[in-house]
Design a protein around this motif. Structure first.
Motif, PDB file in Angstrom:
ATOM      1  N   LEU A 347       0.809  -1.223   0.000  1.00  0.00           N
ATOM      2  CA  LEU A 347       0.000   0.000   0.000  1.00  0.00           C
ATOM      3  C   LEU A 347       0.845   1.278   0.000  1.00  0.00           C
ATOM      4  CD1 LEU A 347      -2.756  -1.140   2.521  1.00  0.00           C
ATOM      5  CD2 LEU A 347      -3.120  -0.606   0.106  1.00  0.00           C
ATOM      6  N   LEU A 348       2.086   1.162   0.480  1.00  0.00           N
ATOM      7  CA  LEU A 348       2.930   2.355   0.597  1.00  0.00           C
ATOM      8  C   LEU A 348       3.999   2.464  -0.493  1.00  0.00           C
ATOM      9  CD1 LEU A 348       3.450   2.347   4.484  1.00  0.00           C
ATOM     10  CD2 LEU A 348       1.979   3.889   3.163  1.00  0.00           C
ATOM     11  N   SER A 349       4.127   1.444  -1.306  1.00  0.00           N
ATOM     12  CA  SER A 349       5.250   1.405  -2.265  1.00  0.00           C
ATOM     13  C   SER A 349       5.237   2.580  -3.237  1.00  0.00           C
ATOM     14  CB  SER A 349       5.242   0.083  -3.041  1.00  0.00           C
ATOM     15  OG  SER A 349       4.025  -0.065  -3.744  1.00  0.00           O
ATOM     16  N   ASN A 350       4.061   3.057  -3.621  1.00  0.00           N
ATOM     17  CA  ASN A 350       3.992   4.197  -4.546  1.00  0.00           C
ATOM     18  C   ASN A 350       3.827   5.540  -3.838  1.00  0.00           C
ATOM     19  OD1 ASN A 350       4.202   2.601  -6.864  1.00  0.00           O
ATOM     20  ND2 ASN A 350       2.013   2.092  -6.754  1.00  0.00           N
ATOM     21  N   VAL A 351       3.498   5.477  -2.532  1.00  0.00           N
ATOM     22  CA  VAL A 351       3.220   6.702  -1.771  1.00  0.00           C
ATOM     23  C   VAL A 351       4.500   7.282  -1.173  1.00  0.00           C
ATOM     24  CG1 VAL A 351       1.956   7.633   0.214  1.00  0.00           C
ATOM     25  CG2 VAL A 351       0.895   5.898  -1.228  1.00  0.00           C
TER      26      VAL A 351
END
Length: 357
Positions: A347-351
């Motif tokens: 969920l955080l890889s692109n954020v």
């Protein structure tokens, strides 16, 4: 009356303890271990300085009591750390000293045989051996600084240090923190008071002079430079959580008012999960959502995790201990740990890469 009637009235014995230098000589720091520790510290400093976009995750057993199960856990965690390393920096929670509200098992250093024999000299060697093994697997380790003398024995193998809720207000622990070579997370007080942690960060960022020991075991005046990598760990308090957006915002404001970097770690355990390990994934999900919605102050999380879920009392017959199960606070099991960390990484890889821009 002789002087024996005046001092040490309640002391039964003074047993000699090997010096830090002697234990280091017996269990020296290897090149591989030193590399794991230094890389871990560099990563955490860079995360706290916003030069590394990742979140760090301090994850592992509430306490170490069985080095075999502990290393089994470490090997699993290393494989997971390699898998999610672009997004999350995993640090193994390696706690040897357990602060007690009243009484209970005080941990692997104090009582390695778990029978109230308190072979502290053996416990210190066993703790150092375990930390060496973890570092040689390639994992950084995080621990709680409880005893003021232990860092001289183990500090070269530690990447991250916590100061617990019961000791954040202690001048001794603020002074120790000012000289530690690691970033230090100060927990809010057991009553939920965050100002205690903010004051501790301020205090430990400055130089101190205090009594301690040197590597030869001689009583010394320790003079420190100050540690600029202190940060707050929110762990809830008085039976109430404080990982919510309002609590996080108020902590940010308290840090900024004190002219400190707004660096906040959320402990998914303790009062944040009402001491129910099954609620830890919900806390983790909430933290991830706050980051996805734009929060910039949350830099890490803590998870109490083991191979087997729950906890167990210490039996008289230690052969009856359940493998990979905590003897202190209850933990989530390995499968849940993998799921929590993999979901967060996904969920955080692109954020996270855009977060510090």
């Amino acid at each position: 009356m002789n002087h024996f009637d005046i001092e040490n009235i309640n002391v039964a014995a003074f047993d000699p303890m090997p010096s830090p230098e002697e234990i280091h000589a017996e269990l020296p720091l290897s090149t591989i271990a030193a590399k794991a520790v230094m890389q871990g510290r560099d990563s955490l400093r860079n995360i706290l300085d916003r030069k590394d976009h990742r979140l760090f995750v301090v994850v592992g057993p509430c306490s170490i009591h069985d080095p075999v199960a502990g290393l089994d856990y470490a090997r699993r965690l290393k494989a997971l750390a390699d898998e999610v390393g672009d997004t999350l920096c995993l640090v193994m929670r390696v706690y040897f000293e357990k602060p007690r509200t009243t009484t209970g098992w005080k941990g692997y250093i104090n009582d390695p045989d778990m029978d109230d024999s308190f072979h502290v000299d053996e416990g210190m060697k066993k703790a150092r051996r375990f930390l060496l093994d973890v570092a040689e697997i390639g994992l950084p380790a995080g621990t709680e600084a409880l005893d003021p003398i232990s860092p001289q024995y183990l500090g070269d193998l530690i990447t991250w240090t916590a100061i617990g809720a019961r000791t954040t207000e202690s001048q001794t622990h603020r002074e120790i923190s000012s000289g530690l070579s690691t970033p230090v997370g100060f927990k809010n007080g057991t009553n939920g008071d965050v100002s205690i942690a903010v004051n501790a960060i301020l205090s430990s960022s400055r130089p101190h002079s205090f009594l301690g020991i040197n590597s030869q075991g001689l009583t010394s005046i320790v003079r420190t430079r100050g540690n600029r990598f202190g940060h707050v760990v929110l762990r809830g308090g008085d039976g109430r959580p404080n990982y919510d957006t309002v609590s996080v915002k108020m902590t940010e404001q308290a840090l900024l008012k004190a002219k400190l970097p707004p660096n906040i770690v959320i402990d998914c355990s303790h009062a944040n999960s009402y001491k129910n390990p099954e609620l830890q994934p919900l806390v983790m999900t909430d933290v991830v959502n706050q980051v996805r919605l734009g929060n910039k102050s949350l830099v890490g999380v803590m998870i109490e995790s083991n191979i087997v879920a729950g906890n167990q009392p210490i039996p008289e017959d230690l052969t009856q201990l359940k493998y990979g199960c905590s003897v202190t606070d209850a933990c989530v099991d390995w499968e849940t740990t993998e799921q929590m960390i993999r979901e967060a990484a996904l969920l955080l890889s692109n954020v996270l890469p855009k977060r510090n821009l």
